[in-house]
Design a protein around this motif. Sequence first.
Motif, PDB file in Angstrom:
ATOM      1  N   PHE A  17       0.833  -1.210   0.000  1.00  0.00           N
ATOM      2  CA  PHE A  17       0.000   0.000   0.000  1.00  0.00           C
ATOM      3  C   PHE A  17       0.862   1.253   0.000  1.00  0.00           C
ATOM      4  CE2 PHE A  17      -2.549   3.269   2.246  1.00  0.00           C
ATOM      5  CZ  PHE A  17      -3.555   3.399   1.297  1.00  0.00           C
ATOM      6  N   ALA A  18       1.949   1.244   0.784  1.00  0.00           N
ATOM      7  CA  ALA A  18       2.849   2.404   0.796  1.00  0.00           C
ATOM      8  C   ALA A  18       3.455   2.633  -0.590  1.00  0.00           C
ATOM      9  CB  ALA A  18       3.951   2.203   1.836  1.00  0.00           C
ATOM     10  N   LEU A  19       3.870   1.559  -1.250  1.00  0.00           N
ATOM     11  CA  LEU A  19       4.416   1.691  -2.601  1.00  0.00           C
ATOM     12  C   LEU A  19       3.354   2.170  -3.588  1.00  0.00           C
ATOM     13  CD1 LEU A  19       6.659  -1.514  -2.798  1.00  0.00           C
ATOM     14  CD2 LEU A  19       7.446   0.864  -2.831  1.00  0.00           C
ATOM     15  N   THR A  20       2.105   1.755  -3.391  1.00  0.00           N
ATOM     16  CA  THR A  20       1.018   2.224  -4.258  1.00  0.00           C
ATOM     17  C   THR A  20       0.805   3.718  -4.079  1.00  0.00           C
ATOM     18  OG1 THR A  20      -0.059   0.057  -4.088  1.00  0.00           O
ATOM     19  CG2 THR A  20      -1.393   1.870  -4.897  1.00  0.00           C
ATOM     20  N   CYS A  21       0.929   4.207  -2.845  1.00  0.00           N
ATOM     21  CA  CYS A  21       0.823   5.654  -2.599  1.00  0.00           C
ATOM     22  C   CYS A  21       1.940   6.410  -3.313  1.00  0.00           C
ATOM     23  CB  CYS A  21       0.866   5.941  -1.094  1.00  0.00           C
ATOM     24  SG  CYS A  21      -0.568   5.344  -0.171  1.00  0.00           S
ATOM     25  N   VAL A  22       3.160   5.865  -3.230  1.00  0.00           N
ATOM     26  CA  VAL A  22       4.295   6.497  -3.931  1.00  0.00           C
ATOM     27  C   VAL A  22       4.049   6.473  -5.433  1.00  0.00           C
ATOM     28  CG1 VAL A  22       6.756   6.293  -4.431  1.00  0.00           C
ATOM     29  CG2 VAL A  22       5.926   5.943  -2.098  1.00  0.00           C
ATOM     30  N   LEU A  23       3.541   5.361  -5.940  1.00  0.00           N
ATOM     31  CA  LEU A  23       3.246   5.231  -7.366  1.00  0.00           C
ATOM     32  C   LEU A  23       2.204   6.259  -7.805  1.00  0.00           C
ATOM     33  CD1 LEU A  23       3.594   3.651 -10.003  1.00  0.00           C
ATOM     34  CD2 LEU A  23       1.952   1.980  -9.133  1.00  0.00           C
ATOM     35  N   THR A  24       1.204   6.497  -6.988  1.00  0.00           N
ATOM     36  CA  THR A  24       0.195   7.509  -7.302  1.00  0.00           C
ATOM     37  C   THR A  24       0.818   8.898  -7.351  1.00  0.00           C
ATOM     38  OG1 THR A  24      -1.534   6.176  -6.250  1.00  0.00           O
ATOM     39  CG2 THR A  24      -1.998   8.519  -6.559  1.00  0.00           C
ATOM     40  N   ALA A  25       1.726   9.173  -6.418  1.00  0.00           N
ATOM     41  CA  ALA A  25       2.407  10.468  -6.425  1.00  0.00           C
ATOM     42  C   ALA A  25       3.263  10.639  -7.679  1.00  0.00           C
ATOM     43  CB  ALA A  25       3.271  10.599  -5.169  1.00  0.00           C
ATOM     44  N   VAL A  26       3.926   9.561  -8.119  1.00  0.00           N
ATOM     45  CA  VAL A  26       4.747   9.622  -9.342  1.00  0.00           C
ATOM     46  C   VAL A  26       3.857   9.895 -10.551  1.00  0.00           C
ATOM     47  CG1 VAL A  26       6.219   8.268 -10.887  1.00  0.00           C
ATOM     48  CG2 VAL A  26       6.583   8.190  -8.417  1.00  0.00           C
ATOM     49  N   ARG A  27       2.727   9.200 -10.635  1.00  0.00           N
ATOM     50  CA  ARG A  27       1.792   9.453 -11.739  1.00  0.00           C
ATOM     51  C   ARG A  27       1.287  10.894 -11.692  1.00  0.00           C
ATOM     52  NH1 ARG A  27      -0.702   3.679 -11.003  1.00  0.00           N
ATOM     53  NH2 ARG A  27      -0.143   2.666 -12.981  1.00  0.00           N
ATOM     54  N   GLY A  28       1.019  11.396 -10.504  1.00  0.00           N
ATOM     55  CA  GLY A  28       0.566  12.772 -10.385  1.00  0.00           C
ATOM     56  C   GLY A  28       1.623  13.772 -10.816  1.00  0.00           C
ATOM     57  N   LEU A  29       2.870  13.525 -10.440  1.00  0.00           N
ATOM     58  CA  LEU A  29       3.950  14.424 -10.852  1.00  0.00           C
ATOM     59  C   LEU A  29       4.105  14.436 -12.371  1.00  0.00           C
ATOM     60  CD1 LEU A  29       6.265  16.294 -10.134  1.00  0.00           C
ATOM     61  CD2 LEU A  29       7.704  14.280  -9.723  1.00  0.00           C
ATOM     62  N   ARG A  30       3.956  13.284 -12.992  1.00  0.00           N
ATOM     63  CA  ARG A  30       4.022  13.227 -14.455  1.00  0.00           C
ATOM     64  C   ARG A  30       2.885  14.034 -15.080  1.00  0.00           C
ATOM     65  NH1 ARG A  30       3.579   7.444 -17.355  1.00  0.00           N
ATOM     66  NH2 ARG A  30       1.546   7.591 -16.352  1.00  0.00           N
ATOM     67  N   LEU A  31       1.683  13.896 -14.536  1.00  0.00           N
ATOM     68  CA  LEU A  31       0.554  14.701 -15.027  1.00  0.00           C
ATOM     69  C   LEU A  31       0.834  16.187 -14.865  1.00  0.00           C
ATOM     70  CD1 LEU A  31      -2.732  12.935 -13.834  1.00  0.00           C
ATOM     71  CD2 LEU A  31      -1.993  13.357 -16.183  1.00  0.00           C
ATOM     72  N   ARG A  32       1.438  16.554 -13.743  1.00  0.00           N
ATOM     73  CA  ARG A  32       1.764  17.966 -13.492  1.00  0.00           C
ATOM     74  C   ARG A  32       2.715  18.496 -14.555  1.00  0.00           C
ATOM     75  NH1 ARG A  32       3.292  22.642 -12.540  1.00  0.00           N
ATOM     76  NH2 ARG A  32       3.509  23.613 -10.501  1.00  0.00           N
ATOM     77  N   LEU A  33       3.706  17.704 -14.937  1.00  0.00           N
ATOM     78  CA  LEU A  33       4.654  18.137 -15.968  1.00  0.00           C
ATOM     79  C   LEU A  33       3.985  18.252 -17.339  1.00  0.00           C
ATOM     80  CD1 LEU A  33       7.802  16.031 -15.000  1.00  0.00           C
ATOM     81  CD2 LEU A  33       7.510  18.498 -14.757  1.00  0.00           C
ATOM     82  N   LEU A  34       3.033  17.365 -17.605  1.00  0.00           N
ATOM     83  CA  LEU A  34       2.371  17.383 -18.913  1.00  0.00           C
ATOM     84  C   LEU A  34       1.310  18.478 -19.003  1.00  0.00           C
ATOM     85  CD1 LEU A  34       1.956  13.548 -19.523  1.00  0.00           C
ATOM     86  CD2 LEU A  34       3.422  15.106 -20.798  1.00  0.00           C
ATOM     87  N   ALA A  35       0.549  18.672 -17.948  1.00  0.00           N
ATOM     88  CA  ALA A  35      -0.556  19.639 -17.981  1.00  0.00           C
ATOM     89  C   ALA A  35      -0.103  21.065 -17.706  1.00  0.00           C
ATOM     90  CB  ALA A  35      -1.636  19.234 -16.978  1.00  0.00           C
ATOM     91  N   GLY A  36       1.046  21.238 -17.054  1.00  0.00           N
ATOM     92  CA  GLY A  36       1.546  22.578 -16.795  1.00  0.00           C
ATOM     93  C   GLY A  36       1.131  23.107 -15.433  1.00  0.00           C
ATOM     94  N   ARG A  37       1.370  24.391 -15.223  1.00  0.00           N
ATOM     95  CA  ARG A  37       1.162  25.000 -13.915  1.00  0.00           C
ATOM     96  C   ARG A  37      -0.300  25.080 -13.508  1.00  0.00           C
ATOM     97  NH1 ARG A  37       5.424  30.106 -14.319  1.00  0.00           N
ATOM     98  NH2 ARG A  37       7.324  28.822 -14.513  1.00  0.00           N
ATOM     99  N   GLU A  38      -1.206  24.916 -14.471  1.00  0.00           N
ATOM    100  CA  GLU A  38      -2.632  24.932 -14.124  1.00  0.00           C
ATOM    101  C   GLU A  38      -2.974  23.815 -13.146  1.00  0.00           C
ATOM    102  OE1 GLU A  38      -4.578  26.328 -18.346  1.00  0.00           O
ATOM    103  OE2 GLU A  38      -3.554  24.406 -18.217  1.00  0.00           O
ATOM    104  N   LEU A  39      -2.220  22.736 -13.191  1.00  0.00           N
ATOM    105  CA  LEU A  39      -2.494  21.574 -12.360  1.00  0.00           C
ATOM    106  C   LEU A  39      -1.517  21.559 -11.184  1.00  0.00           C
ATOM    107  CD1 LEU A  39      -4.255  19.027 -12.136  1.00  0.00           C
ATOM    108  CD2 LEU A  39      -2.492  17.797 -13.410  1.00  0.00           C
ATOM    109  N   ARG A  40      -2.038  21.822  -9.998  1.00  0.00           N
ATOM    110  CA  ARG A  40      -1.192  21.832  -8.813  1.00  0.00           C
ATOM    111  C   ARG A  40      -0.823  20.408  -8.391  1.00  0.00           C
ATOM    112  NH1 ARG A  40      -4.047  26.663  -5.201  1.00  0.00           N
ATOM    113  NH2 ARG A  40      -3.713  28.325  -6.758  1.00  0.00           N
ATOM    114  N   PRO A  41       0.310  20.250  -7.702  1.00  0.00           N
ATOM    115  CA  PRO A  41       0.808  18.893  -7.402  1.00  0.00           C
ATOM    116  C   PRO A  41      -0.199  18.015  -6.660  1.00  0.00           C
ATOM    117  CG  PRO A  41       2.532  20.503  -7.028  1.00  0.00           C
ATOM    118  CD  PRO A  41       1.284  21.287  -7.335  1.00  0.00           C
ATOM    119  N   LEU A  42      -0.840  18.555  -5.609  1.00  0.00           N
ATOM    120  CA  LEU A  42      -1.785  17.727  -4.859  1.00  0.00           C
ATOM    121  C   LEU A  42      -2.977  17.340  -5.724  1.00  0.00           C
ATOM    122  CD1 LEU A  42      -2.645  16.373  -2.276  1.00  0.00           C
ATOM    123  CD2 LEU A  42      -3.654  18.543  -1.509  1.00  0.00           C
TER     124      LEU A  42
END
Length: 333
Positions: free
Chosen positions: A47-72
């Motif tokens: 479960f902890a690794l799944t949480c980290v994996l979700t954060a990694v996916r979110g960071l990738r989305l942040r880089l692709l979508a730009g500043r409009e999408l905040r990290p959280l």
Amino acid sequence: MTGRRRASWWLGGAGLALALALLGAAEPREVVALAAHARWPYLAAAFALTCVLTAVRGLRLRLLAGRELRPLRAAEVAAAAQLANAALPLRLGELAMVPLLQAAGVPGTVRGLSVLVVVRVVDLLALVAWAALAGGLAGGSPAAAVVTLVLLAGILAAGWAAGVRTLRRLALAWRRRPGWRRRSLAQLLRVRRELRRLARSPLRGGAVAALSVAVWGGIWGVTWALVRAIGLDWAPLPLLVGVVGAGVGSSLPVNFVGSFGSQEAGWTAALAGVGVEPRAALAAGFACHLWSLVFTLALGLAGTVGLAARQPGTSPSTLLARVRSLVSSGRDA
């Protein structure tokens, strides 16, 4: 019912039949026993690794979508999108990222579709890279894995050049055509612009590529923890081969809901190729998939609640209804 929707239902029915047939072969009693007697320390690690994996996916989305999408919010979108993929039938969940991005502050359907397509492309390329690495290592030759990756990079570069030329020809032929051709051309051009934006920023593009590779590495880690949780002491390398096989199986269109059936088919075929007994692989695949679904449900609901809480007058049920409505209309379009 349109021809495309009819084909989706046929493929979904085939996926359901495949899932039931494989579950029968794995013996449901054995699957339930493995899942029910999972060891909590390894489940907590998974479960902890799944949480980290979700954060990694979110960071990738942040880089692709730009500043409009905040990290959280990006992490919330990633979690909710994974839940939609697991819960909605006939691969409708793949389109859920578009309304979820809109709920997170990224306007425009075309913009959301472009981000979605780029995510799918980089995910596929990262899976191919892991497959090349796993194939080389499974054969006992790291040098062969490196050579395969270099050849793969050359093939992808040639494919990109051929794709650009094809897109130019389509632009000349379809730019004045009405209907789906014009819509498809507009989407392809937008995706090309997104990919060119990545190419013009080596740091950003490299980060997206590295995060995509890390996503599959994270899936490998979660799978290792889940396999240990259900009491199996399989070596990491065969598990990597199984993860690659499961990824290939999940990408097949023969799917009813949550990649059940197609994922286990790819997982079992890959593990059988490295000497794992097929029935044991099937039972382990279903048991791990069930626990992965529990984690996805928990994080997805948290992400949905978080997105809804940031929109005045919107409840989680309202947001989910909006996702279902926009996904259905997008599939019919």
